[in-house]
Scaffold this active site. Sequence first.
Site, PDB file in Angstrom:
ATOM      1  N   GLY A   1     -10.283   6.922  -6.426  1.00 53.88           N
ATOM      2  CA  GLY A   1     -10.462   8.269  -6.408  1.00 53.88           C
ATOM      3  C   GLY A   1     -11.596   8.877  -7.039  1.00 53.88           C
ATOM      4  O   GLY A   1     -12.252   9.957  -6.926  1.00 53.88           O
TER       5      GLY A   1
ATOM      6  N   GLY B   1     -10.741   2.885  -4.616  1.00 55.21           N
ATOM      7  CA  GLY B   1      -9.297   3.120  -4.349  1.00 55.21           C
ATOM      8  C   GLY B   1      -8.672   4.007  -5.444  1.00 55.21           C
ATOM      9  O   GLY B   1      -7.401   4.382  -5.082  1.00 55.21           O
TER      10      GLY B   1
ATOM     11  N   TYR C   1     -15.513   9.438   4.962  1.00 57.81           N
ATOM     12  CA  TYR C   1     -16.206  10.862   5.156  1.00 57.81           C
ATOM     13  C   TYR C   1     -15.407  11.513   6.310  1.00 57.81           C
ATOM     14  O   TYR C   1     -15.627  12.746   6.088  1.00 57.81           O
ATOM     15  CB  TYR C   1     -17.727  10.329   5.400  1.00 57.81           C
ATOM     16  CG  TYR C   1     -18.264   9.575   4.372  1.00 57.81           C
ATOM     17  CD1 TYR C   1     -18.098   9.767   2.952  1.00 57.81           C
ATOM     18  CD2 TYR C   1     -19.523   8.867   4.583  1.00 57.81           C
ATOM     19  CE1 TYR C   1     -18.902   9.273   2.149  1.00 57.81           C
ATOM     20  CE2 TYR C   1     -20.171   8.009   3.702  1.00 57.81           C
ATOM     21  CZ  TYR C   1     -19.691   8.166   2.294  1.00 57.81           C
ATOM     22  OH  TYR C   1     -20.258   7.610   1.540  1.00 57.81           O
TER      23      TYR C   1
ATOM     24  N   GLU D   1     -28.253  11.205  -1.778  1.00 52.37           N
ATOM     25  CA  GLU D   1     -29.025   9.866  -1.679  1.00 52.37           C
ATOM     26  C   GLU D   1     -28.343   8.903  -1.813  1.00 52.37           C
ATOM     27  O   GLU D   1     -28.405   7.619  -1.070  1.00 52.37           O
ATOM     28  CB  GLU D   1     -30.220   9.742  -2.771  1.00 52.37           C
ATOM     29  CG  GLU D   1     -31.033   8.641  -2.334  1.00 52.37           C
ATOM     30  CD  GLU D   1     -31.793   8.664  -1.101  1.00 52.37           C
ATOM     31  OE1 GLU D   1     -31.885   9.527  -0.469  1.00 52.37           O
ATOM     32  OE2 GLU D   1     -32.052   7.620  -0.535  1.00 52.37           O
TER      33      GLU D   1
ATOM     34  N   TYR E   1     -23.991  -4.328  -1.989  1.00 53.45           N
ATOM     35  CA  TYR E   1     -23.072  -3.744  -0.826  1.00 53.45           C
ATOM     36  C   TYR E   1     -23.766  -3.370   0.410  1.00 53.45           C
ATOM     37  O   TYR E   1     -23.274  -3.701   1.282  1.00 53.45           O
ATOM     38  CB  TYR E   1     -22.257  -2.722  -1.339  1.00 53.45           C
ATOM     39  CG  TYR E   1     -21.219  -2.113  -0.380  1.00 53.45           C
ATOM     40  CD1 TYR E   1     -20.216  -2.752  -0.259  1.00 53.45           C
ATOM     41  CD2 TYR E   1     -21.529  -0.587   0.401  1.00 53.45           C
ATOM     42  CE1 TYR E   1     -19.259  -2.390   0.708  1.00 53.45           C
ATOM     43  CE2 TYR E   1     -20.552  -0.341   1.060  1.00 53.45           C
ATOM     44  CZ  TYR E   1     -19.484  -0.904   1.328  1.00 53.45           C
ATOM     45  OH  TYR E   1     -18.352  -0.759   2.290  1.00 53.45           O
ATOM     46  N   GLU E   2     -25.128  -2.851   0.476  1.00 56.17           N
ATOM     47  CA  GLU E   2     -25.728  -2.487   1.653  1.00 56.17           C
ATOM     48  C   GLU E   2     -26.536  -3.348   2.092  1.00 56.17           C
ATOM     49  O   GLU E   2     -27.174  -3.359   3.245  1.00 56.17           O
ATOM     50  CB  GLU E   2     -26.380  -1.286   1.500  1.00 56.17           C
ATOM     51  CG  GLU E   2     -25.679   0.085   1.157  1.00 56.17           C
ATOM     52  CD  GLU E   2     -26.618   1.292   1.120  1.00 56.17           C
ATOM     53  OE1 GLU E   2     -27.559   1.327   0.833  1.00 56.17           O
ATOM     54  OE2 GLU E   2     -25.825   2.302   1.220  1.00 56.17           O
TER      55      GLU E   2
ATOM     56  N   VAL F   1     -19.354   3.211  -6.038  1.00 58.60           N
ATOM     57  CA  VAL F   1     -18.259   2.909  -7.013  1.00 58.60           C
ATOM     58  C   VAL F   1     -18.225   1.419  -7.029  1.00 58.60           C
ATOM     59  O   VAL F   1     -18.109   0.594  -6.128  1.00 58.60           O
ATOM     60  CB  VAL F   1     -16.987   3.599  -6.571  1.00 58.60           C
ATOM     61  CG1 VAL F   1     -15.577   3.245  -7.329  1.00 58.60           C
ATOM     62  CG2 VAL F   1     -17.184   4.880  -6.552  1.00 58.60           C
TER      63      VAL F   1
ATOM     64  N   GLY G   1     -15.018   7.829  -6.025  1.00 54.95           N
ATOM     65  CA  GLY G   1     -15.742   8.420  -4.811  1.00 54.95           C
ATOM     66  C   GLY G   1     -15.501   9.682  -4.548  1.00 54.95           C
ATOM     67  O   GLY G   1     -16.473  10.486  -4.409  1.00 54.95           O
TER      68      GLY G   1
ATOM     69  N   ASN H   1     -20.895   0.529   8.662  1.00 57.49           N
ATOM     70  CA  ASN H   1     -20.074   0.989   7.407  1.00 57.49           C
ATOM     71  C   ASN H   1     -18.615   1.649   7.764  1.00 57.49           C
ATOM     72  O   ASN H   1     -18.474   2.657   7.397  1.00 57.49           O
ATOM     73  CB  ASN H   1     -20.929   1.316   6.206  1.00 57.49           C
ATOM     74  CG  ASN H   1     -20.386   1.316   4.854  1.00 57.49           C
ATOM     75  OD1 ASN H   1     -18.947   1.195   4.980  1.00 57.49           O
ATOM     76  ND2 ASN H   1     -20.897   1.608   3.901  1.00 57.49           N
TER      77      ASN H   1
END
Lengths: 161, 161
Positions: A97, A95, A133, A85, A27-28, A89, A99, A126
């Site tokens: 909940g 979606g 956040y 760190e 993903y990253e 998910v 995370g 991102n």
Amino acid sequence: MSSPQVREATPEDSALILHFINGLAVYEKLADEVDTNEAMITETLFGDNPKAFCLIGEIDNEPVGFAIYFYNYSTWKGKYGIYLEDLFVSPEHRGKGAGKALLVHIAGIAVKSNCGRFEWSVLDWNTPSIEFYESLGARAMEGWDIYRVDGENLEKLANNE
Amino acid sequence: MSSPQVREATPEDSALILHFINGLAVYEKLADEVDTNEAMITETLFGDNPKAFCLIGEIDNEPVGFAIYFYNYSTWKGKYGIYLEDLFVSPEHRGKGAGKALLVHIAGIAVKSNCGRFEWSVLDWNTPSIEFYESLGARAMEGWDIYRVDGENLEKLANNE
């Protein structure tokens, strides 16, 4: 669907944790940087006196994500803090909940442990995560850059070369 | 002048550490943010199972600076790392190698502890420090932003409000 639950990881979760780590790295867009394995995960997270801690998020008793955190220190406040760190998910379970449940759980540990802050890093492209956040009350720490020494340069520095 | 020496801090250094913390805060233009005291320093750095560690730099047996570090975790590498929270040398003792001696000492701890990296943060206007760090082989980690939740927002998150 029941609401997401959070539990502490155990050594038996090492293969699962590796699975999530690889998912996060993809993903990253950093999949090439993963250089760990089950044995190293077991040793570092579940050995004697571990310094980093893993939580598993579950929905209907199925593991859907994980978080790894450790304690940092605020010199200004004379208090420990918690640094997240990694948080991940699985895409098919987003979606729901999980995370947020992991973040809330860690915030609870921070408050119970008298920690002064709860921090993490985000890749600056991102946007979905940044918006998530910020919706939770987090704010970007402007003006700080992280510097790193590793590999051969770390050996050289240790030897004062 | 003899070469700078590094020693582990002891509880008796708490007043000295507070003195250095205040000096660092003035240098970083963040003096208003210091909200610690000798008792909190003693409790957090020298209590049971401390998670952060302090070193004192000395020249001719006179304390001239300090460093505070803790262990972080690289999920990609399955290894611990060291994060340098603070490094400070009193202005009148700069240029004598005490800052580098502290960094070299911590790099040595990192290598001995099989840590995969050694990191710290720098204020982006602090060009002298950035040049010093780059001369030691450190590089900026581009593309990451640090987010923080603290105070009332941390309580709210812990309560899932």
